[in-house]
Design an enzyme around this catalytic site. Structure first.
Site, PDB file in Angstrom:
ATOM      1  N   GLY A 107       0.803  -1.217   0.000  1.00 38.90           N
ATOM      2  CA  GLY A 107       0.000   0.000   0.000  1.00 38.90           C
ATOM      3  C   GLY A 107       0.840   1.271   0.000  1.00 38.90           C
ATOM      4  N   THR A 108       1.898   1.268   0.788  1.00 38.71           N
ATOM      5  CA  THR A 108       2.724   2.484   0.902  1.00 38.71           C
ATOM      6  C   THR A 108       3.322   2.841  -0.461  1.00 38.71           C
ATOM      7  OG1 THR A 108       3.251   1.847   3.169  1.00 38.71           O
ATOM      8  CG2 THR A 108       4.679   3.488   2.147  1.00 38.71           C
ATOM      9  N   GLN A 141      -7.640  -0.512   3.521  1.00 34.33           N
ATOM     10  CA  GLN A 141      -8.472  -1.123   4.572  1.00 34.33           C
ATOM     11  C   GLN A 141      -9.855  -1.546   4.079  1.00 34.33           C
ATOM     12  OE1 GLN A 141      -7.722  -2.038   7.619  1.00 34.33           O
ATOM     13  NE2 GLN A 141      -5.681  -1.150   7.785  1.00 34.33           N
ATOM     14  N   SER A 148      -3.399  -3.476  -0.677  1.00 31.12           N
ATOM     15  CA  SER A 148      -2.271  -4.235  -0.151  1.00 31.12           C
ATOM     16  C   SER A 148      -2.736  -5.638   0.245  1.00 31.12           C
ATOM     17  CB  SER A 148      -1.729  -3.497   1.075  1.00 31.12           C
ATOM     18  OG  SER A 148      -0.672  -4.205   1.635  1.00 31.12           O
ATOM     19  N   THR A 162      12.266  -7.049 -10.597  1.00 29.79           N
ATOM     20  CA  THR A 162      11.817  -8.384 -11.041  1.00 29.79           C
ATOM     21  C   THR A 162      10.429  -8.703 -10.484  1.00 29.79           C
ATOM     22  OG1 THR A 162      14.102  -9.089 -11.152  1.00 29.79           O
ATOM     23  CG2 THR A 162      12.446 -10.842 -11.023  1.00 29.79           C
ATOM     24  N   CYS A 170       1.087   1.041  12.954  1.00 30.23           N
ATOM     25  CA  CYS A 170       2.260   1.885  12.713  1.00 30.23           C
ATOM     26  C   CYS A 170       2.409   2.908  13.819  1.00 30.23           C
ATOM     27  CB  CYS A 170       2.149   2.652  11.412  1.00 30.23           C
ATOM     28  SG  CYS A 170       1.152   1.841  10.222  1.00 30.23           S
TER      29      CYS A 170
HETATM   30  N1  PLP Z   1      -2.904   2.651   3.958  1.00 29.58           N
HETATM   31  C1  PLP Z   1      -3.652   2.199   4.974  1.00 29.58           C
HETATM   32  C2  PLP Z   1      -5.007   2.764   5.181  1.00 29.58           C
HETATM   33  C3  PLP Z   1      -3.156   1.220   5.832  1.00 29.58           C
HETATM   34  O1  PLP Z   1      -3.908   0.785   6.846  1.00 29.58           O
HETATM   35  C4  PLP Z   1      -1.861   0.710   5.598  1.00 29.58           C
HETATM   36  C5  PLP Z   1      -1.282  -0.304   6.522  1.00 29.58           C
HETATM   37  O2  PLP Z   1      -1.611  -0.359   7.685  1.00 29.58           O
HETATM   38  C6  PLP Z   1      -1.129   1.200   4.513  1.00 29.58           C
HETATM   39  C7  PLP Z   1      -1.674   2.168   3.712  1.00 29.58           C
HETATM   40  C8  PLP Z   1       0.241   0.686   4.208  1.00 29.58           C
HETATM   41  O3  PLP Z   1       0.170  -0.534   3.532  1.00 29.58           O
HETATM   42  P1  PLP Z   1       1.458  -1.487   3.438  1.00 29.58           P
HETATM   43  O4  PLP Z   1       1.662  -2.056   4.788  1.00 29.58           O
HETATM   44  O5  PLP Z   1       1.077  -2.533   2.436  1.00 29.58           O
HETATM   45  O6  PLP Z   1       2.577  -0.638   2.953  1.00 29.58           O
END
Ligand code: PLP
Length: 386
Positions: A70-71, A181, A201, A239, A326
């Site tokens: 996701g990030t 989410q 993600s 890759t 986090c």
């Molecule tokens: N965005 C949201 C709303 C999330 O809850 C999270 C992870 O907790 C992320 C982004 C980040 O995703 P990833 O852990 O796959 O980088």
């Protein structure tokens, strides 16, 4: 008994997904970009994964970019789009987002602010719904991109994306949503939502960690933000993670079929937990009881320290968290920015826990959790009153 109730932090691999993942790891050693028979086999599976994911959100094969999660998807969406319009649309320097985004967006837009973009954080109401009137005021011909999460990671509130999409279309700006989410918990049709980009993600929907995707509506310009072998149409060099994307597709296919069934089950458990909380005074439920991801509960207890409660429950083999995973580990001091934006009183913010049910739970576990929750809240209050 072990009770895992932290499914917003991450989800365990589904047993079928795990065995499929390990089969692919063993049976598909080829690099999907190689031209020999092993490469072709891997490429075929990679393409199947992409098509499966596209189908599950009503997108086209060409509109999916695989990422490491996701990030990365969020970063590619924001930096990549802004980079692509920097010279063509120099007047569009505004970035609109909400006050309750995940760090993956908050920290990205803070960096954009440093780079000279004009960043606006839209406020939310007490239930965590973004203030559409303030978006109406801010989304204009100077706005380049608006990024509003679909579901919040602390309280589960779902945002009115369709309405926001209309505002963006009228102003000619792009709408990105962080749907990390929401994916696998509610049905997602990118065309119906009207979004131009969407991040997801796999580890949030029972797939592996370290893999995700970005949906990019056809025609949305995007430039790479890092460089290499030009994989994923140059947008995400590196890759191809064939086992990762195949397992992600398998997980999404499985959970997509079970959304309604799980929704009913989660609502029953949520009700059971809320009923148990009736035995206690000074309890607050955070979020919108109607518009939220099924199974997500944010509960605040006055006169209780959320971290102490989490620790006590952990000693009973119950895994919950205080806010997002986090924020619990480090940098965000001073409590949840989400609950603060929702104007939750400080004493409640300090006593907040997040409980998110998932596939691996059962009735017995929920009852065990309810009993322990009431017991530990009562004990902590007794201790703090001397
Ligand atoms: N965005 C949201 C709303 C999330 O809850 C999270 C992870 O907790 C992320 C982004 C980040 O995703 P990833 O852990 O796959 O980088």
């Amino acid at each position: 008994m072990k009770v895992y109730l932290d499914h917003a932090a991450t989800t365990p691999l589904l047993p079928d997904v795990l065995s499929y993942y390990s089969d692919v790891l063993k049976d598909y050693p080829g690099n999907a970009s190689s031209l020999h028979y092993e490469g072709e086999r891997s490429r075929e599976l990679y393409n199947w994964a992409k098509q499966t994911i596209a189908d599950s959100i009503n997108a086209d094969f060409k509109e999916i970019v695989f990422t490491s999660g996701g990030t990365e998807a969020d970063n590619i969406a924001l930096f990549g789009y802004l980079k692509s319009i920097r010279e063509k649309k120099p007047d569009r320097k505004k970035v609109v987002t909400s006050a309750i985004e995940h760090e993956a967006i908050i920290e990205t837009v803070k960096e954009l602010d440093q780079m000279g973009y004009d960043v606006f954080f839209a406020p939310v109401d007490e239930k965590g719904i973004v203030d559409v009137d303030s978006l109406k005021e801010q989304i204009d011909e100077q706005t380049a991109i608006c990024s509003i999460m679909y579901a919040n990671n602390e309280v589960g509130t779902l945002q009115p994306l369709k309405e926001i999409s209309q505002l963006c279309k009228e102003a000619g700006c792009i709408l990105h949503t962080d749907a990390v989410q929401a994916m696998g918990k509610v049905e997602i049709d990118v065309n119906e939502l009207g979004v131009d980009m969407l991040s997801a993600s796999a580890h949030k929907f029972y797939g592996p960690k370290g893999v995700g995707f970005l949906y990019v509506k056809e025609g949305t310009p995007l430039e790479p933000i890092f460089y290499g072998g030009g994989h994923e149409k140059g947008l995400r060099s590196g890759t191809e993670n064939v086992p990762g994307v195949a397992a992600m597709a398998k997980a999404l296919e499985t959970v997509s079929e079970k959304i309604n069934e799980k929704q009913e089950q989660y609502e029953q458990w949520t009700k059971r937990i809320m009923d148990a909380c009736q035995k206690l005074s000074g309890v607050q439920f955070n979020g919108d009881p109607e518009r939220r991801t099924p199974g997500s509960l944010s509960l605040s207890f006055s006169g209780v320290n959320g971290e102490a409660l989490m620790g006590m429950l952990s000693m009973e083999d119950i895994a919950i968290s205080t806010a997002s995973a986090c924020s619990s580990h480090s940098h965000r001091k001073g409590g949840s920015h989400v609950l603060s934006a929702m104007r939750c009183p400080k004493e409640y913010i300090n006593g907040t826990i997040r409980v998110v049910t998932g596939y691996d739970n059962d009735d017995e576990q929920i009852d065990y959790f309810c009993n322990k929750l009431v017991e530990k809240v009562t004990l902590l209050r007794r201790l703090s009153n001397g």
